[in-house]
Write a protein that holds these residues in place. Structure first.
Motif, PDB file in Angstrom:
ATOM      1  N   PRO A  25      43.490  31.161  26.048  1.00 16.61           N
ATOM      2  CA  PRO A  25      44.085  30.845  24.338  1.00 16.61           C
ATOM      3  C   PRO A  25      42.381  32.025  23.134  1.00 16.61           C
ATOM      4  CG  PRO A  25      43.674  29.057  23.953  1.00 16.61           C
ATOM      5  CD  PRO A  25      43.574  30.005  25.924  1.00 16.61           C
ATOM      6  N   THR A  26      41.904  31.671  23.275  1.00 20.05           N
ATOM      7  CA  THR A  26      40.928  32.308  22.944  1.00 20.05           C
ATOM      8  C   THR A  26      39.632  33.079  22.557  1.00 20.05           C
ATOM      9  OG1 THR A  26      38.494  30.104  23.022  1.00 20.05           O
ATOM     10  CG2 THR A  26      40.161  29.830  21.214  1.00 20.05           C
ATOM     11  N   MET A  27      39.399  32.949  24.116  1.00 23.81           N
ATOM     12  CA  MET A  27      38.951  34.227  25.092  1.00 23.81           C
ATOM     13  C   MET A  27      39.602  34.602  26.430  1.00 23.81           C
ATOM     14  SD  MET A  27      34.714  34.217  26.095  1.00 23.81           S
ATOM     15  CE  MET A  27      34.133  33.734  24.506  1.00 23.81           C
ATOM     16  N   ASP A  28      39.841  35.428  26.827  1.00 28.46           N
ATOM     17  CA  ASP A  28      40.355  35.899  28.050  1.00 28.46           C
ATOM     18  C   ASP A  28      39.396  35.543  29.045  1.00 28.46           C
ATOM     19  OD1 ASP A  28      39.815  38.316  28.578  1.00 28.46           O
ATOM     20  OD2 ASP A  28      41.630  39.032  27.992  1.00 28.46           O
ATOM     21  N   GLY A  29      39.827  35.251  30.556  1.00 29.46           N
ATOM     22  CA  GLY A  29      38.459  35.666  32.122  1.00 29.46           C
ATOM     23  C   GLY A  29      37.443  36.829  31.423  1.00 29.46           C
ATOM     24  N   VAL A  30      38.743  37.843  31.677  1.00 28.41           N
ATOM     25  CA  VAL A  30      37.841  39.412  31.334  1.00 28.41           C
ATOM     26  C   VAL A  30      36.660  39.529  30.021  1.00 28.41           C
ATOM     27  CG1 VAL A  30      37.617  41.959  30.983  1.00 28.41           C
ATOM     28  CG2 VAL A  30      39.622  40.439  32.019  1.00 28.41           C
ATOM     29  N   GLU A  31      36.691  39.062  29.325  1.00 29.45           N
ATOM     30  CA  GLU A  31      36.072  38.828  28.117  1.00 29.45           C
ATOM     31  C   GLU A  31      34.973  37.735  28.568  1.00 29.45           C
ATOM     32  OE1 GLU A  31      33.868  40.025  24.612  1.00 29.45           O
ATOM     33  OE2 GLU A  31      35.149  40.552  26.114  1.00 29.45           O
ATOM     34  N   PHE A  32      35.022  36.739  28.748  1.00 30.46           N
ATOM     35  CA  PHE A  32      33.899  35.590  29.507  1.00 30.46           C
ATOM     36  C   PHE A  32      33.292  36.187  30.516  1.00 30.46           C
ATOM     37  CE2 PHE A  32      32.625  32.691  32.205  1.00 30.46           C
ATOM     38  CZ  PHE A  32      32.084  31.234  31.267  1.00 30.46           C
ATOM     39  N   ILE A  33      33.700  37.027  31.685  1.00 28.70           N
ATOM     40  CA  ILE A  33      32.977  37.581  32.744  1.00 28.70           C
ATOM     41  C   ILE A  33      31.783  38.567  31.362  1.00 28.70           C
ATOM     42  CG2 ILE A  33      33.059  39.043  34.873  1.00 28.70           C
ATOM     43  CD1 ILE A  33      35.527  37.296  35.125  1.00 28.70           C
ATOM     44  N   ARG A  34      32.781  39.601  31.477  1.00 31.64           N
ATOM     45  CA  ARG A  34      31.790  40.660  30.707  1.00 31.64           C
ATOM     46  C   ARG A  34      30.428  39.853  29.815  1.00 31.64           C
ATOM     47  NH1 ARG A  34      30.160  42.039  26.444  1.00 31.64           N
ATOM     48  NH2 ARG A  34      31.498  41.146  24.746  1.00 31.64           N
ATOM     49  N   ARG A  35      30.552  38.772  28.888  1.00 31.84           N
ATOM     50  CA  ARG A  35      30.052  38.226  28.428  1.00 31.84           C
ATOM     51  C   ARG A  35      29.123  37.036  29.355  1.00 31.84           C
ATOM     52  NH1 ARG A  35      32.665  35.132  23.343  1.00 31.84           N
ATOM     53  NH2 ARG A  35      30.425  34.267  22.696  1.00 31.84           N
ATOM     54  N   ALA A  64      46.162  46.536  37.649  1.00 35.36           N
ATOM     55  CA  ALA A  64      45.642  47.312  36.346  1.00 35.36           C
ATOM     56  C   ALA A  64      44.108  46.185  35.482  1.00 35.36           C
ATOM     57  CB  ALA A  64      46.114  47.193  34.786  1.00 35.36           C
ATOM     58  N   LEU A  65      44.738  44.332  35.851  1.00 32.81           N
ATOM     59  CA  LEU A  65      44.300  43.625  35.721  1.00 32.81           C
ATOM     60  C   LEU A  65      43.268  43.343  36.794  1.00 32.81           C
ATOM     61  CD1 LEU A  65      43.476  41.279  33.883  1.00 32.81           C
ATOM     62  CD2 LEU A  65      44.827  39.955  35.660  1.00 32.81           C
ATOM     63  N   ARG A  66      43.543  43.813  37.743  1.00 32.82           N
ATOM     64  CA  ARG A  66      42.440  43.287  38.687  1.00 32.82           C
ATOM     65  C   ARG A  66      40.942  44.558  38.659  1.00 32.82           C
ATOM     66  NH1 ARG A  66      43.628  40.799  44.965  1.00 32.82           N
ATOM     67  NH2 ARG A  66      44.947  39.396  44.129  1.00 32.82           N
ATOM     68  N   TYR A  67      41.815  45.687  38.308  1.00 31.82           N
ATOM     69  CA  TYR A  67      40.260  46.485  38.054  1.00 31.82           C
ATOM     70  C   TYR A  67      39.809  46.714  36.983  1.00 31.82           C
ATOM     71  CZ  TYR A  67      43.231  49.793  41.924  1.00 31.82           C
ATOM     72  OH  TYR A  67      43.796  49.679  42.268  1.00 31.82           O
ATOM     73  N   GLN A  68      40.585  46.160  35.216  1.00 34.12           N
ATOM     74  CA  GLN A  68      39.351  45.877  34.760  1.00 34.12           C
ATOM     75  C   GLN A  68      38.386  43.915  34.693  1.00 34.12           C
ATOM     76  OE1 GLN A  68      42.448  44.550  31.482  1.00 34.12           O
ATOM     77  NE2 GLN A  68      40.650  44.858  30.052  1.00 34.12           N
ATOM     78  N   VAL A  90      34.075  44.699  35.089  1.00 37.46           N
ATOM     79  CA  VAL A  90      32.919  43.495  34.045  1.00 37.46           C
ATOM     80  C   VAL A  90      32.396  42.679  34.933  1.00 37.46           C
ATOM     81  CG1 VAL A  90      34.673  43.773  31.904  1.00 37.46           C
ATOM     82  CG2 VAL A  90      34.878  42.190  33.570  1.00 37.46           C
ATOM     83  N   GLY A  91      32.663  42.587  36.557  1.00 38.88           N
ATOM     84  CA  GLY A  91      31.889  41.664  37.494  1.00 38.88           C
ATOM     85  C   GLY A  91      32.238  40.444  37.786  1.00 38.88           C
ATOM     86  N   ALA A  92      34.013  40.661  38.147  1.00 38.00           N
ATOM     87  CA  ALA A  92      34.378  39.998  38.830  1.00 38.00           C
ATOM     88  C   ALA A  92      34.295  39.893  40.374  1.00 38.00           C
ATOM     89  CB  ALA A  92      35.644  40.062  38.852  1.00 38.00           C
TER      90      ALA A  92
END
Length: 357
Positions: free
Chosen positions: A56-66, A88-92, A96-98
């Motif tokens: 809810p507060t931060m999705d997994g993509v943003e978490f990985i980026r940070r 598209a989600l996988r590419y994103q 960012v580093g997954a």
């Protein structure tokens, strides 16, 4: 191996942690909110990160980026767990580093296989990191030993050159340390201070090519004799120049230019002002001060105040005024060095830690 598990649903976190217990030497650290997880990562580097996408507060993509922006976390394996199978989600996430993905509902066999693969990757990374650190330490150790041998060889060669002159090994140590102190108060880097300390003793190595009849003459040299004596600067340069050693090349520059004068009246090139290499300008001050304040068979030692007055009078003419100011700023250290390395201590005991002051 520490595995960070992040999912906003406690039941999912519990399930993943139970599965991780089936892997040997694997410890789980779990969170249900991204911010505390990032805070933990700021002080602890995990070996593997498992992160849910939908939070809810931060999705997994943003978490990985940070997460990737944290020190030491650039290459940590990251496994994203999501119910979303869109490319598209996988590419994103990859962008960012997954490193890999698991789709909910999680298959236990696939989960264990992918996790073991990721941990094996991390073990390899850690091995390479540890190996790189070990190699770096060993290289530094070997380099230090080589430098120590090189310094001792240079010291003894410089002392051999001075043994034909009414100078001493203590003179070499004093003027080298004076030079380092001047460099310190000029704001030179510690690396340059150390290089100057090691190279300064070679300033008069060219005297090995000067005949004893001139080098040891007690009286004033004739014009022709002084012309020959001046050749020691160029001879020293020819002996030292062109080496692969930074220390020897610095010594070559000093040997050639330490008799240049700030007003251009020196030798061998008649260089003026800042055209004279800085190391040579520094050594000129250190060498003259020690020569003036040291007793020799042909002269008595000058009083400190008289020598200091001579240096001040020569600022802007013989000497670089900035080097004289730096010398005066470090005078207390210089006098301590002068007292420490007296002529009667001129033996093997004078070589060693002095080069690391």
């Amino acid at each position: 191996m520490n595995v960070l598990v992040l999912d906003d649903a406690q039941i999912n976190v519990t399930l993943l942690c139970l599965l991780l217990k089936k892997i040997d030497n694997c410890n789980s650290v779990s969170f249900i909110e991204p911010e505390p997880a990032l805070l933990w990562c700021a002080g602890n580097v995990p070996d593997l990160v498992m992160v849910d996408y939908m939070m809810p507060t931060m999705d997994g993509v943003e978490f990985i980026r940070r997460f990737r922006e944290l020190p030491g976390c650039h290459d940590i394996p990251v496994l994203m767990i999501t119910a979303n199978n869109e490319l598209a989600l996988r590419y994103q996430a990859l962008d960012v580093g997954a490193n890999d993905f698991l789709i909910k509902p999680i298959d236990k066999i696939e989960f264990l296989a992918r996790t073991k693969n990721m941990l094996a990757l991390r073990k390899s990374q850690r091995f390479l990191e540890d190996r790189a650190i070990w190699l770096d330490v060993e290289v530094k150790k070997a380099t230090s030993e080589i430098r120590a041998r090189e310094r001792e060889t240079i010291f003894r060669l410089s002392k051999a050159a001075d043994s034909r002159d009414p100078e001493t090994g203590a003179h070499i140590l004093r003027m080298a340390n004076y030079s380092r102190i001047i460099a310190e108060h000029l704001g030179l880097s510690e690396a340059d201070q150390q290089l100057l300390l090691e190279a300064a003793p070679m300033h008069d190595i060219g005297k090995v090519g000067i005949p004893d009849s001139i080098l040891l003459k007690p009286g004033k040299l004739t014009v022709d004799e002084f012309t020959i004596m001046k050749r020691h600067a160029s001879l020293g340069y020819e002996i030292l120049a062109g080496s692969s050693s930074e220390m020897l090349n610095a010594g070559a520059v000093i040997a050639l230019a330490h008799h240049e004068k700030y007003d251009g009246s020196g030798y061998p090139g008649g260089l003026k002002g800042d055209d004279i290499p800085l190391f040579a300008r520094i050594v000129a001050v250190a060498d003259v001060f020690d020569a003036l304040t040291s007793e020799r068979p042909y002269k008595a030692a000058w009083e400190i105040d008289k020598a200091l007055a001579f240096l001040e009078e020569g600022a802007g003419h013989h000497f670089d005024p900035k080097c004289i100011a730096a010398f005066n700023a470090g005078l207390e250290q210089i006098l301590e060095i002068k007292n420490r390395y007296r002529e009667e201590n001129d033996d093997k005991k004078t070589f060693g830690a002095e080069w690391n002051l």
